[in-house]
Design a protein around this motif. Sequence first.
Motif, short mmCIF file in Angstrom:
data_model
loop_
_atom_site.label_atom_id
_atom_site.label_comp_id
_atom_site.label_asym_id
_atom_site.label_seq_id
_atom_site.Cartn_x
_atom_site.Cartn_y
_atom_site.Cartn_z
N GLU A 141 -4.60 12.68 11.54
CA GLU A 141 -5.84 11.91 11.54
C GLU A 141 -5.67 10.46 11.07
O GLU A 141 -6.64 9.72 10.95
CB GLU A 141 -6.91 12.61 10.69
N ALA A 142 -4.45 10.03 10.85
CA ALA A 142 -4.20 8.66 10.38
C ALA A 142 -4.67 7.63 11.41
O ALA A 142 -4.47 7.80 12.61
CB ALA A 142 -2.71 8.46 10.11
N SER A 143 -5.28 6.56 10.91
CA SER A 143 -5.78 5.50 11.80
C SER A 143 -4.70 4.48 12.14
O SER A 143 -4.95 3.54 12.89
CB SER A 143 -6.99 4.81 11.19
N THR A 144 -3.53 4.65 11.58
CA THR A 144 -2.41 3.75 11.89
C THR A 144 -1.28 4.54 12.52
O THR A 144 -1.06 5.71 12.20
CB THR A 144 -1.87 3.06 10.62
N CYS B 43 0.82 -1.21 0.00
CA CYS B 43 0.00 0.00 0.00
C CYS B 43 0.86 1.26 0.00
O CYS B 43 2.02 1.26 0.41
CB CYS B 43 -0.99 0.00 1.16
N SER B 44 0.27 2.32 -0.46
CA SER B 44 0.97 3.60 -0.56
C SER B 44 1.46 4.10 0.78
O SER B 44 2.57 4.62 0.89
CB SER B 44 0.05 4.65 -1.19
N SER B 45 0.64 3.96 1.83
CA SER B 45 1.05 4.49 3.13
C SER B 45 2.21 3.70 3.73
O SER B 45 3.11 4.29 4.33
CB SER B 45 -0.12 4.58 4.11
N CYS B 46 2.24 2.40 3.54
CA CYS B 46 3.39 1.62 4.04
C CYS B 46 4.66 1.98 3.29
O CYS B 46 5.74 2.09 3.89
CB CYS B 46 3.12 0.12 3.94
N ARG B 47 4.54 2.20 2.00
CA ARG B 47 5.72 2.59 1.22
C ARG B 47 6.19 3.99 1.63
O ARG B 47 7.39 4.24 1.78
CB ARG B 47 5.43 2.51 -0.28
N GLU B 48 5.25 4.92 1.82
CA GLU B 48 5.62 6.28 2.23
C GLU B 48 6.29 6.27 3.61
O GLU B 48 7.32 6.92 3.81
CB GLU B 48 4.38 7.17 2.26
N ALA B 49 5.71 5.53 4.54
CA ALA B 49 6.29 5.45 5.89
C ALA B 49 7.68 4.82 5.85
O ALA B 49 8.61 5.30 6.52
CB ALA B 49 5.37 4.65 6.81
N ALA B 50 7.85 3.77 5.07
CA ALA B 50 9.15 3.11 4.97
C ALA B 50 10.20 4.06 4.41
O ALA B 50 11.33 4.12 4.92
CB ALA B 50 9.05 1.86 4.10
N GLU B 51 9.85 4.81 3.40
CA GLU B 51 10.78 5.79 2.83
C GLU B 51 11.21 6.81 3.88
O GLU B 51 12.39 7.16 3.97
CB GLU B 51 10.16 6.51 1.63
N LYS B 52 10.27 7.28 4.69
CA LYS B 52 10.59 8.26 5.73
C LYS B 52 11.50 7.65 6.79
O LYS B 52 12.50 8.24 7.19
CB LYS B 52 9.31 8.79 6.37
N VAL B 53 11.16 6.45 7.26
CA VAL B 53 11.94 5.80 8.31
C VAL B 53 13.35 5.49 7.82
O VAL B 53 14.33 5.69 8.53
CB VAL B 53 11.24 4.53 8.82
#
Length: 178
Positions: free
Chosen positions: A83-86, A30-40
């Motif tokens: 507002e993210a639910s994760t 998913c887009s949010s997991c990829r975005e978070a991984a890039e940031k981390v």
Amino acid sequence: MADTAQIQCSCGQARLEVTGKPIASVECCCSSCREAAEKVQHLEGAPDILTEYEATPFVMHRKDRVRFLAGTDGLKEFRLSPEASTRRVIANCCNTPVFLEFKGGHWLSLYGGLWPDGTRPSFEMRTMTSDLPNGAELPDDVPNAKKQSLAFFAKLFGAWVAMSFRNPKMPVTGEINV
């Protein structure tokens, strides 16, 4: 009940014990997991998270089968938006991602990198492949689901029933800005 495994962050300060068989072992696209991984991955000393085809490996466990042995004082959360639910939780000693938690969820999606090489449970499926860019190529070693399947949700619901509909709290001591 199945075996117990001890897993940890890159430097070993945050240590966990997981008991029993996981709910599922997946790679999320998913887009949010990829975005978070890039940031981390841009944090100092953080390990690589994404696979070569941009998936995030997770091993999903019931919360009541995850026990923190050490390092809870260094667990910091971040969200992609207020507002993210994760929320994603990182061991700030070495910036290793530890888990993703859905608001109200009874399971933890533990990052695959916590397991020593060769010990992580085998992947059963990839999810949310519809979020990958056009032309992305995935191996055909496991099912590549465009979204989460009914079987995926049935596994989550079955785990919640087995937990008597409980939702244990996880120890997190603050926030991190990524």
